[in-house]
Design an enzyme around this catalytic site. Structure first.
Site, PDB file in Angstrom:
ATOM      1  N   ASP A 150       0.863  -1.175   0.000  1.00  0.00           N
ATOM      2  CA  ASP A 150       0.000   0.000   0.000  1.00  0.00           C
ATOM      3  C   ASP A 150       0.905   1.231   0.000  1.00  0.00           C
ATOM      4  O   ASP A 150       1.507   1.572   1.020  1.00  0.00           O
ATOM      5  CB  ASP A 150      -0.899  -0.005   1.233  1.00  0.00           C
ATOM      6  CG  ASP A 150      -1.802   1.219   1.314  1.00  0.00           C
ATOM      7  OD1 ASP A 150      -1.764   2.056   0.378  1.00  0.00           O
ATOM      8  OD2 ASP A 150      -2.527   1.349   2.319  1.00  0.00           O
TER       9      ASP A 150
ATOM     10  N   ARG B 242       0.937   8.741 -13.969  1.00  0.00           N
ATOM     11  CA  ARG B 242       0.961  10.060 -14.602  1.00  0.00           C
ATOM     12  C   ARG B 242       2.019  10.922 -13.908  1.00  0.00           C
ATOM     13  O   ARG B 242       2.344  10.698 -12.735  1.00  0.00           O
ATOM     14  CB  ARG B 242      -0.409  10.731 -14.487  1.00  0.00           C
ATOM     15  CG  ARG B 242      -1.482  10.061 -15.325  1.00  0.00           C
ATOM     16  CD  ARG B 242      -2.645  11.006 -15.564  1.00  0.00           C
ATOM     17  NE  ARG B 242      -3.879  10.282 -15.830  1.00  0.00           N
ATOM     18  CZ  ARG B 242      -5.007  10.852 -16.214  1.00  0.00           C
ATOM     19  NH1 ARG B 242      -5.066  12.172 -16.367  1.00  0.00           N
ATOM     20  NH2 ARG B 242      -6.093  10.140 -16.440  1.00  0.00           N
TER      21      ARG B 242
ATOM     22  N   HIS C  15      -4.740   6.084 -24.493  1.00  0.00           N
ATOM     23  CA  HIS C  15      -4.459   4.674 -24.740  1.00  0.00           C
ATOM     24  C   HIS C  15      -3.747   4.547 -26.090  1.00  0.00           C
ATOM     25  O   HIS C  15      -3.613   5.523 -26.834  1.00  0.00           O
ATOM     26  CB  HIS C  15      -5.747   3.849 -24.740  1.00  0.00           C
ATOM     27  CG  HIS C  15      -6.223   3.477 -23.360  1.00  0.00           C
ATOM     28  ND1 HIS C  15      -5.495   2.654 -22.530  1.00  0.00           N
ATOM     29  CD2 HIS C  15      -7.348   3.816 -22.675  1.00  0.00           C
ATOM     30  CE1 HIS C  15      -6.143   2.498 -21.389  1.00  0.00           C
ATOM     31  NE2 HIS C  15      -7.283   3.206 -21.452  1.00  0.00           N
ATOM     32  N   ASP C  16      -3.337   3.333 -26.380  1.00  0.00           N
ATOM     33  CA  ASP C  16      -2.570   3.040 -27.592  1.00  0.00           C
ATOM     34  C   ASP C  16      -3.177   3.692 -28.833  1.00  0.00           C
ATOM     35  O   ASP C  16      -2.478   4.316 -29.633  1.00  0.00           O
ATOM     36  CB  ASP C  16      -2.508   1.512 -27.777  1.00  0.00           C
ATOM     37  CG  ASP C  16      -1.638   1.074 -28.926  1.00  0.00           C
ATOM     38  OD1 ASP C  16      -0.426   0.914 -28.741  1.00  0.00           O
ATOM     39  OD2 ASP C  16      -2.182   0.894 -30.040  1.00  0.00           O
TER      40      ASP C  16
ATOM     41  N   TYR D   2      -2.485   7.451 -28.902  1.00  0.00           N
ATOM     42  CA  TYR D   2      -1.087   7.800 -29.164  1.00  0.00           C
ATOM     43  C   TYR D   2      -0.773   7.664 -30.655  1.00  0.00           C
ATOM     44  O   TYR D   2      -0.119   8.524 -31.248  1.00  0.00           O
ATOM     45  CB  TYR D   2      -0.142   6.923 -28.347  1.00  0.00           C
ATOM     46  CG  TYR D   2      -0.478   6.825 -26.878  1.00  0.00           C
ATOM     47  CD1 TYR D   2      -1.004   7.919 -26.182  1.00  0.00           C
ATOM     48  CD2 TYR D   2      -0.285   5.645 -26.168  1.00  0.00           C
ATOM     49  CE1 TYR D   2      -1.320   7.832 -24.835  1.00  0.00           C
ATOM     50  CE2 TYR D   2      -0.592   5.540 -24.826  1.00  0.00           C
ATOM     51  CZ  TYR D   2      -1.120   6.629 -24.162  1.00  0.00           C
ATOM     52  OH  TYR D   2      -1.436   6.535 -22.825  1.00  0.00           O
TER      53      TYR D   2
ATOM     54  N   ASP E  15       1.975   1.155 -27.279  1.00  0.00           N
ATOM     55  CA  ASP E  15       2.277   0.632 -25.950  1.00  0.00           C
ATOM     56  C   ASP E  15       3.579  -0.156 -25.939  1.00  0.00           C
ATOM     57  O   ASP E  15       4.425   0.028 -25.054  1.00  0.00           O
ATOM     58  CB  ASP E  15       1.149  -0.282 -25.468  1.00  0.00           C
ATOM     59  CG  ASP E  15      -0.095   0.471 -25.024  1.00  0.00           C
ATOM     60  OD1 ASP E  15      -0.055   1.714 -24.989  1.00  0.00           O
ATOM     61  OD2 ASP E  15      -1.100  -0.184 -24.721  1.00  0.00           O
TER      62      ASP E  15
END
Length: 397
Positions: free
Chosen positions: A94, A119, A160-161, A164, A190
């Protein structure tokens, strides 16, 4: 110590892994803390782990990595997880607990590399940013994989892929003029963008560290990296001023370098560009127009040749063309399904699939994609499939 299993230069997919020693792996001795999830980071660290690096996958005990629950399943776990996390130890942590952050910092002197995929700013807020960890271990190599990089107006944007590739121009000059960009079966940005460039960056930094004695921060933007994969098209656009569009160039469907449908609805790939291959294809299809105009740069000639090839291929079934072109060396090959590819003679000869033990203690195994890199002396390892969440404890490190 767990038993290593290795791959010969051309193993059979059905052969049992053979034992070897860890010293035969090229990256033995490197230690990696992997905070990434899903695909880009885990595929990068899979390659490092296959080649001998010790990878500790730091996972949340409450916010499960989606590849752990993504169907289909085999041998009690998700197939994607079992593959992407093989040879890695799973440490459930955690990261919102300050005590755990201090434990991680206490390990840093022993580690060479950190890979993270949050990020920008997330690791800093946790106290695990590059500057925080560099102060503890100046030799640390810290690789951040994100959609848009650590700087710029897009750095905090989700993606996402497919996004991009769209922003990098790849989708814009791919596919068909009448149907638009293709929905690809693999994640190009990716993996080819993020994962592989991350591995290159990390290993380059390891080599540089041997000279400087210092680690560094590596900023991998999947969009930056997939943009460079445009290479030839981008050279024509940027330096030559030639606008790129679907089916407008030799290599993106604007010529007979393309896929052609057979009479039974399967496809054949034709890449016969060089003169000797073009003439061989012309003879095989009995198409004089191909020999006469196949090298023409005029669009009218290109389309006439392409139409002729299309009609010739469409006249016979897939099996017919498989047999014809198996005997010819003209850069024409069948478009195989993934199952056909995995079961093919080429896959068997080159060892595309290996048997990986489910655990270090079990004889039972699962078939997985092999590490494709082959060395003359070193070998990849296949110790065990992805561990259960938290299977490795602090005391095991």
């Amino acid at each position: 110590m767990t038993q290593n299993t290795t791959q010969s230069n051309a193993p059979s997919a059905s052969s049992a892994p053979s034992p070897s020693t860890g010293s035969s792996t090229p990256l033995a001795g490197l230690k990696v803390l992997d905070f990434s999830t899903l695909l880009p980071g885990p595929f990068a660290t899979l390659m490092l782990a296959d080649l001998g690096a010790e990878v500790i996958h730091v996972e949340s005990p409450t916010r499960v990595d989606l590849v752990r629950v993504m169907p289909p399943y085999a041998d009690g776990q998700a197939t994607a997880h079992a593959y992407l996390n093989r040879n890695k130890k799973s440490l459930a942590v955690d990261l919102k607990n300050p005590e755990n952050i201090e434990k991680i910092k206490g390990l840093l002197a022993e580690f060479d590399i950190v890979v993270e995929q949050f990020r920008p700013g997330v690791m800093q807020r946790l106290g695990l940013g590059y500057d925080d960890l560099k102060a503890i271990n100046p030799r640390l190599i810290y690789c951040s994989i994100t959609g848009y990089g650590q700087t710029g107006s897009y750095k905090d944007r989700a993606g996402h892929d497919i996004n991009y590739m769209s922003l990098a121009g790849v989708s814009g000059h791919s596919g068909r003029q009448d149907s638009g960009p293709p929905a690809l079966g693999i994640q190009v940005a990716d993996v080819a963008g993020g994962s592989l460039h991350a591995v290159i960056g990390v290993l380059a930094a390891v080599i540089e560290r041997n000279q400087s004695g210092q680690g560094q921060h590596i900023d991998i933007s999947m969009t930056d990296c997939v943009f460079t994969l445009n290479n030839m098209a981008a050279s024509a656009q940027i330096a030559g001023g030639e606008d790129q569009a679907p089916e407008a160039a030799t290599l993106n469907g604007g010529s007979y370098y393309d896929y052609f449908k057979t009479s039974d609805g399967r496809y054949i790939s034709v890449g016969s560009l060089e003169p000797q291959f073009m003439m061989g294809l012309s003879a095989a299809l009995n198409l004089p127009v191909l020999a006469q105009k196949g090298a023409s740069m005029f669009n009218e000639d290109r389309q006439a040749v392409k139409q002729a090839v299309s009609e010739a291929i469409a006249a016979q079934p897939f099996s017919h063309w498989q047999q014809v072109f198996a005997a010819l060396d003209v850069c024409v090959e069948p478009v195989l399904t993934l199952k056909e590819a995995a079961d093919s003679p080429l896959a068997q000869e080159r060892g595309w699939v290996v048997d990986v033990p489910l655990t270090a203690e079990q004889a039972a195994s699962q078939k997985q994609l092999a590490c494709p890199i082959k060395f003359s002396r070193s070998q990849a390892r296949y110790d065990y499939a992805g561990q259960q969440l938290g299977e490795t404890g602090w005391e095991d490190l």
